[in-house]
Design a protein around this motif. Structure first.
Motif, PDB file in Angstrom:
ATOM      1  N   ARG A   1       0.845  -1.191   0.000  1.00 10.79           N
ATOM      2  CA  ARG A   1       0.000   0.000   0.000  1.00 10.79           C
ATOM      3  C   ARG A   1       0.884   1.246   0.000  1.00 10.79           C
ATOM      4  NH1 ARG A   1      -5.422  -1.012   1.751  1.00 10.79           N
ATOM      5  NH2 ARG A   1      -5.553   1.191   2.347  1.00 10.79           N
ATOM      6  N   SER A   2       0.686   2.106  -0.989  1.00  9.07           N
ATOM      7  CA  SER A   2       1.529   3.295  -1.107  1.00  9.07           C
ATOM      8  C   SER A   2       1.333   4.247   0.075  1.00  9.07           C
ATOM      9  CB  SER A   2       1.217   4.030  -2.420  1.00  9.07           C
ATOM     10  OG  SER A   2      -0.158   4.414  -2.466  1.00  9.07           O
TER      11      SER A   2
ATOM     12  N   PHE B   1       3.846  -0.151 -14.014  1.00  7.18           N
ATOM     13  CA  PHE B   1       3.530  -0.080 -12.590  1.00  7.18           C
ATOM     14  C   PHE B   1       4.732   0.392 -11.786  1.00  7.18           C
ATOM     15  CE2 PHE B   1       0.412  -3.862 -13.154  1.00  7.18           C
ATOM     16  CZ  PHE B   1      -0.546  -3.003 -13.688  1.00  7.18           C
ATOM     17  N   ALA B   2       4.461   1.149 -10.719  1.00  4.19           N
ATOM     18  CA  ALA B   2       5.511   1.499  -9.756  1.00  4.19           C
ATOM     19  C   ALA B   2       5.719   0.322  -8.810  1.00  4.19           C
ATOM     20  CB  ALA B   2       5.112   2.746  -8.969  1.00  4.19           C
ATOM     21  N   ALA B   3       6.987  -0.050  -8.580  1.00  6.15           N
ATOM     22  CA  ALA B   3       7.290  -1.218  -7.757  1.00  6.15           C
ATOM     23  C   ALA B   3       8.567  -0.998  -6.944  1.00  6.15           C
ATOM     24  CB  ALA B   3       7.422  -2.455  -8.637  1.00  6.15           C
ATOM     25  N   LEU B   4       8.761  -1.865  -5.958  1.00  6.68           N
ATOM     26  CA  LEU B   4       9.980  -1.887  -5.135  1.00  6.68           C
ATOM     27  C   LEU B   4      10.583  -3.289  -5.190  1.00  6.68           C
ATOM     28  CD1 LEU B   4       8.608  -0.030  -1.963  1.00  6.68           C
ATOM     29  CD2 LEU B   4      10.095   0.956  -3.744  1.00  6.68           C
TER      30      LEU B   4
ATOM     31  N   ASP C   1       3.549  11.438  -3.176  1.00 11.04           N
ATOM     32  CA  ASP C   1       2.092  11.395  -3.262  1.00 11.04           C
ATOM     33  C   ASP C   1       1.593  11.712  -4.668  1.00 11.04           C
ATOM     34  OD1 ASP C   1       1.937  10.740  -0.604  1.00 11.04           O
ATOM     35  OD2 ASP C   1       1.614  12.807   0.076  1.00 11.04           O
ATOM     36  N   MET C   2       2.291  12.567  -5.378  1.00  9.57           N
ATOM     37  CA  MET C   2       1.891  12.902  -6.753  1.00  9.57           C
ATOM     38  C   MET C   2       2.068  11.711  -7.682  1.00  9.57           C
ATOM     39  SD  MET C   2       3.420  16.777  -7.153  1.00  9.57           S
ATOM     40  CE  MET C   2       2.967  16.847  -8.878  1.00  9.57           C
TER      41      MET C   2
ATOM     42  N   ILE D   1       4.414  -4.790  -6.116  1.00 12.65           N
ATOM     43  CA  ILE D   1       3.751  -3.719  -6.873  1.00 12.65           C
ATOM     44  C   ILE D   1       3.005  -2.812  -5.905  1.00 12.65           C
ATOM     45  CG2 ILE D   1       1.973  -3.202  -8.595  1.00 12.65           C
ATOM     46  CD1 ILE D   1       2.662  -5.872  -9.939  1.00 12.65           C
ATOM     47  N   LEU D   2       3.209  -1.498  -6.040  1.00  8.95           N
ATOM     48  CA  LEU D   2       2.518  -0.541  -5.179  1.00  8.95           C
ATOM     49  C   LEU D   2       1.059  -0.394  -5.610  1.00  8.95           C
ATOM     50  CD1 LEU D   2       5.462   0.148  -4.357  1.00  8.95           C
ATOM     51  CD2 LEU D   2       4.718   2.539  -4.173  1.00  8.95           C
ATOM     52  N   THR D   3       0.200  -0.225  -4.630  1.00 11.50           N
ATOM     53  CA  THR D   3      -1.222   0.001  -4.916  1.00 11.50           C
ATOM     54  C   THR D   3      -1.661   1.327  -4.305  1.00 11.50           C
ATOM     55  OG1 THR D   3      -1.978  -1.156  -2.924  1.00 11.50           O
ATOM     56  CG2 THR D   3      -1.692  -2.474  -4.922  1.00 11.50           C
TER      57      THR D   3
END
Length: 377
Positions: free
Chosen positions: A87-88, A138-141, A197-198, A158-160
């Motif tokens: 969760r972002s 997708f943005a991920a870590l 956040d953006m 994967i960020l949500t």
């Protein structure tokens, strides 16, 4: 939430999907298996920054979906379903993710992903993709873990973020979609250019579309183009008011056996003619007297007959009860005994009543009364 996706891209097409104009070095490409139904635990091509002689350079590395933190014990079996999403809103609070934000950000590319619409016990999957069919980023870590054999395992999550307005009906979470070159560059290269956040805002553009697909793709083993084949949903049949009343009303045609059978029909012991229509009364009369034509004007009331039968039985019971009370009183007082007939001492009270009834038709002087003529045959 994002737990299934379509990733059938070629490894060499991944850099272009992420906005690069040239090819990138690839690593562990042999581990990647394109699939229409990718799930956690599968290898996928990921773009990340890696240290080189000239500094950090972007590369395409195949990693396993489902984060295994580096502090996981070496003898512990990796669980890729435990952290396949992050969760972002809370990644800065959790140790597993917070330490990865500065230098372990990466990009995951897919052609589309799946979400399920819950309707009670039923779940209907939908395939979500860009209308022009370009890949989603997708943005991920990512993180690394050393196993007992000395091998290094690269894994990612994967960020949500919260769901977009257009898809709130489907789910409350969606993956963080980097829909522009600026957001892709900021996430991979320099997050200071845009705030966290953006970058992790929900994707609200109208080119993100969807359609229902077969529920069979819920099985991990189910794979192939059938996973993304559009499914035509049958409209739900809504019962009308008339159908609702017909379902709960008494059938139009009932046989006498169906009406009288209390086991077949719940609580039919109090059925009366008032509860039946004219046609149902005719059907009942036809069953009782087949040769007689039922007449609407003379149709009997079952309820009235039932009441008359009850009243008749009550009168008979009352009369017998009164006689028994009379006999019991006489028997107790000794009036039933006669010194002229010693055998009467052993007669029953009911015999005494019968004798009294037979003598009631004769006067004291032996003359017959008018009541005696009604008893002649």
């Amino acid at each position: 939430m994002c737990g299934r996706a379509r990733c059938t891209l070629r490894v060499e097409d991944v850099p272009k999907a992420c906005g690069f104009q040239h090819s990138l070095p690839t690593m562990n490409a042999e581990l990647y298996r394109p699939s229409y139904n990718v799930s956690p635990g599968s290898y996928m091509p990921v773009v990340c920054k890696q240290n080189t002689a000239t500094g950090k350079e972007p590369v395409v590395r195949c990693m396993k979906w489902g984060l295994v933190p580096s502090f996981t014990k070496k003898n512990e079996k990796p669980d890729h379903f435990r952290m396949f999403n992050a969760r972002s809103e809370s990644v800065h609070e959790k140790t597993s993710f917070r330490r990865l934000i500065p230098s372990c950000r990466c990009l995951v590319t897919v052609e589309g992903f799946y979400e399920w619409k819950k309707d009670g016990a039923k779940k209907q999957p939908f395939y979500i993709y860009f209308q022009d069919e370009r890949p989603l980023v997708f943005a991920a870590l990512y993180d690394t873990w050393d196993d007992l054999e000395g091998g290094v395992l690269f894994t990612f999550t994967i960020l949500t973020t919260r769901c977009s307005k257009a898809l709130k009906w489907l789910h409350d979470r969606l993956p963080v979609i980097l829909g522009s070159k600026d957001t892709i560059d900021a996430w991979l290269n320099d997050l200071s250019s845009l705030t966290f956040d953006m970058v992790t805002q929900p994707y609200e553009a109208s080119d993100l579309v969807w359609y229902p697909v077969t529920p069979a793709m819920g099985r991990i083993q189910f794979d192939g183009p059938e996973c993304v084949k559009e499914l035509v949903l049958k409209p739900e049949k809504k019962n009308s008011i008339a159908e609702l009343f017909l379902r709960h009303s008494t059938p139009a045609k009932l046989s006498a056996g169906e009406i009288c059978n209390a086991e077949a029909v719940e609580d039919q012991s109090d059925i009366s003619a008032d509860d039946l229509s004219i046609e149902e009364q005719k059907a009942l009369l036809a069953a009782i007297e087949p040769d007689k034509e039922p007449n609407k004007e003379v149709l009997p009331s079952i309820k009235e007959e039932h009441l008359l039968e009850q009243c008749g039985a009550k009168r008979l019971f009352d009369k017998t009860d009164n006689d028994n009370q009379l006999v019991s009183q006489e028997y107790q007082s000794g009036k039933h005994r006669s010194s002229l007939d010693p055998l009467e001492e052993h007669s029953s009270p009911f015999t005494e009543v019968q004798k009294k009834k037979s003598k009631s038709n004769v006067t004291k002087d032996g003359q017959q009364t008018i009541l005696s003529f009604f008893g002649r045959n």
